[in-house]
Scaffold this motif. Sequence first.
Motif, PDB file in Angstrom:
ATOM      1  N   HIS A 137      71.668  37.058  20.428  1.00 53.39           N
ATOM      2  CA  HIS A 137      70.536  37.874  20.847  1.00 53.39           C
ATOM      3  C   HIS A 137      69.487  37.995  19.749  1.00 53.39           C
ATOM      4  CE1 HIS A 137      71.691  39.909  24.750  1.00 53.39           C
ATOM      5  NE2 HIS A 137      72.790  39.228  24.454  1.00 53.39           N
ATOM      6  N   GLN A 147      70.326  33.211  27.068  1.00 50.05           N
ATOM      7  CA  GLN A 147      69.526  33.951  28.056  1.00 50.05           C
ATOM      8  C   GLN A 147      69.833  33.539  29.493  1.00 50.05           C
ATOM      9  OE1 GLN A 147      66.809  32.537  30.048  1.00 50.05           O
ATOM     10  NE2 GLN A 147      67.554  30.535  29.361  1.00 50.05           N
ATOM     11  N   HIS A 149      72.610  33.495  30.922  1.00 50.25           N
ATOM     12  CA  HIS A 149      73.536  34.487  31.486  1.00 50.25           C
ATOM     13  C   HIS A 149      72.812  35.776  31.873  1.00 50.25           C
ATOM     14  CE1 HIS A 149      77.260  36.559  32.245  1.00 50.25           C
ATOM     15  NE2 HIS A 149      77.001  37.470  31.329  1.00 50.25           N
ATOM     16  N   HIS A 150      71.702  36.049  31.233  1.00 51.46           N
ATOM     17  CA  HIS A 150      70.957  37.294  31.493  1.00 51.46           C
ATOM     18  C   HIS A 150      69.839  37.108  32.510  1.00 51.46           C
ATOM     19  CE1 HIS A 150      72.530  40.057  28.319  1.00 51.46           C
ATOM     20  NE2 HIS A 150      72.938  38.905  27.808  1.00 51.46           N
ATOM     21  N   TYR A 155      73.243  42.283  39.481  1.00 49.28           N
ATOM     22  CA  TYR A 155      74.398  42.475  38.592  1.00 49.28           C
ATOM     23  C   TYR A 155      75.640  42.588  39.463  1.00 49.28           C
ATOM     24  CZ  TYR A 155      77.293  44.117  34.746  1.00 49.28           C
ATOM     25  OH  TYR A 155      78.283  44.231  33.797  1.00 49.28           O
ATOM     26  N   THR A 159      77.236  37.060  38.788  1.00 52.28           N
ATOM     27  CA  THR A 159      76.564  36.997  37.496  1.00 52.28           C
ATOM     28  C   THR A 159      77.530  36.615  36.387  1.00 52.28           C
ATOM     29  OG1 THR A 159      75.146  38.797  38.303  1.00 52.28           O
ATOM     30  CG2 THR A 159      75.001  38.261  35.964  1.00 52.28           C
ATOM     31  N   HIS A 202      81.437  42.736  35.420  1.00 51.62           N
ATOM     32  CA  HIS A 202      80.100  42.480  35.971  1.00 51.62           C
ATOM     33  C   HIS A 202      80.021  43.034  37.392  1.00 51.62           C
ATOM     34  CE1 HIS A 202      80.026  39.557  32.648  1.00 51.62           C
ATOM     35  NE2 HIS A 202      78.709  39.597  32.753  1.00 51.62           N
ATOM     36  N   HIS A 225      74.206  46.353  28.735  1.00 48.38           N
ATOM     37  CA  HIS A 225      73.933  45.100  28.027  1.00 48.38           C
ATOM     38  C   HIS A 225      73.044  44.171  28.843  1.00 48.38           C
ATOM     39  CE1 HIS A 225      74.516  41.783  25.286  1.00 48.38           C
ATOM     40  NE2 HIS A 225      74.839  41.010  26.314  1.00 48.38           N
ATOM     41  N   HIS A 226      73.167  44.199  30.163  1.00 48.64           N
ATOM     42  CA  HIS A 226      72.382  43.317  31.023  1.00 48.64           C
ATOM     43  C   HIS A 226      71.040  43.923  31.424  1.00 48.64           C
ATOM     44  CE1 HIS A 226      74.683  39.658  32.255  1.00 48.64           C
ATOM     45  NE2 HIS A 226      75.635  40.305  31.633  1.00 48.64           N
ATOM     46  N   ARG A 228      67.128  45.397  31.178  1.00 52.37           N
ATOM     47  CA  ARG A 228      65.887  45.119  30.446  1.00 52.37           C
ATOM     48  C   ARG A 228      65.110  46.399  30.159  1.00 52.37           C
ATOM     49  NH1 ARG A 228      61.500  43.035  34.801  1.00 52.37           N
ATOM     50  NH2 ARG A 228      62.799  42.946  36.654  1.00 52.37           N
ATOM     51  N   TYR A 260      67.952  45.048  35.855  1.00 50.56           N
ATOM     52  CA  TYR A 260      68.606  43.886  35.257  1.00 50.56           C
ATOM     53  C   TYR A 260      67.658  42.703  35.077  1.00 50.56           C
ATOM     54  CZ  TYR A 260      72.570  46.673  36.753  1.00 50.56           C
ATOM     55  OH  TYR A 260      73.450  47.704  36.941  1.00 50.56           O
TER      56      TYR A 260
END
Length: 448
Positions: A137, A147, A149-150, A155, A159, A202, A225-226, A228, A260
């Motif tokens: 990160h 990225q 994965h994000h 979610y 994912t 997840h 964590h996922h 924004r 997310y």
Amino acid sequence: MGGEAAGPRATAPGQQLRALFYALPPGESSFRRLEEVPDYVEKSVPFFIAFIGLEFAVSWVQKRKLSGRINDGISSLSLGILSRLPDVLFRSVDLISYTYIWNNYRLFELPWDSPWTWYLTLLGVDFAYYCFHRISHEVNILWAAHQVHHSSEDYNLFTALRQSVLQKYTSWIFNLPMALFIPPSVFAVHLQFNLLYQFWIHTEVITNLGPLEWILNTPSHHRVHHGRNPYCIDKNYGGTLIIWDRIFGTFEAEDAKVVYGLTHPVNSFDPIMLQLRPLAHIWNTFWATPGFCNKLSVIFKGPGWGPGKPRLGLPEEIPVITGKEVAFNPSVPAYLNCYAVVHFAVIVDLYTELLGTVTMLSQGTILLRIGFIILSLTSFGLLMENRPKAGILEIIRCLVFVGVYKHGYLRSQFSSLGYAYEVLFSLCAAFWGIQSMKRITSSKDKHH
């Protein structure tokens, strides 16, 4: 458990289920030789499917809506398949590098059958994952791989399967210190358990796990964590345990509703585009940034860095969450969703057949099958975006399938489906041909 087994040990369904939750004790998951270690990940696929179905059911009961979308779900599964295709051609770089260090440079050897070795490896693998995850990160070139994965704006358990093709080629470095004293057979077990544990977290259908939230990485912690949201950025890196985040100051509890995805969404379901666009952005930024040191900083500092900014960028530049964010969701006809689901199921069949027969196939046949799978996954992404030229790609894909299937280069797990597949793809090629002709005719009429 030290018998001379010829291959991986068999596992019971109950053991596979417990492996998903890191709940197999040392007595059931310790092996003398690396060759004896079961492929827990591959054998967990039926449980992945079952839990995804269960998540859909629970979400419907809780919220009267499904936990995901067809376009995003297919995109996540496509990225999961794409990430595993290199393993068809090459052995795992994690195990190759680890075994090499163990064979040539180990300092001493911990007993493979000791519970102390087992629990030490659990901590070691998870700490190595925390370090790698955090650096992924905070270093732009590594973030460009991670990225992927994000990139989902949903979610759910789909994912969890959304993985990068490139990430595995840097993560292995962080495990090498353990190779100086921990046997490869023990490491291989925990490498899989750490990955499997992260599947079930997840989800939004599990809210809070009480006292376990203090020690374990949970769905609540991983939702952060996922996110924004500004408060979610660069938080909760742990794999199985959350203690590393608490120790090193990267922990954040779930608070405001999490939105997310990426702070700057990619807005694509094309698996190749999702893998490569961030690298293209780094390339363009590298050449547009003046000064040699600044160019290096584009690669090795954070994704939010710019000249004159701190290493990880300015927090105030993170886009504010208004609560009105709309996920990328192009409108497509219902029949197109059904079409994509059916054809994706065919690709899963072909992919599973490839995994099961890879040792008996020529290199050329393997590459041809991999190429067709990549072509198909790309085409599905374009269809889900309702791209005008997706129909042309589908004509090519369907005709290629008919040709190579007739000559035996593609095979289904189920021989009885062979004729049905040929008919299906022939009809689909004709359908997309008609659709393309209509589009061309309509375009000519507009110009007149």
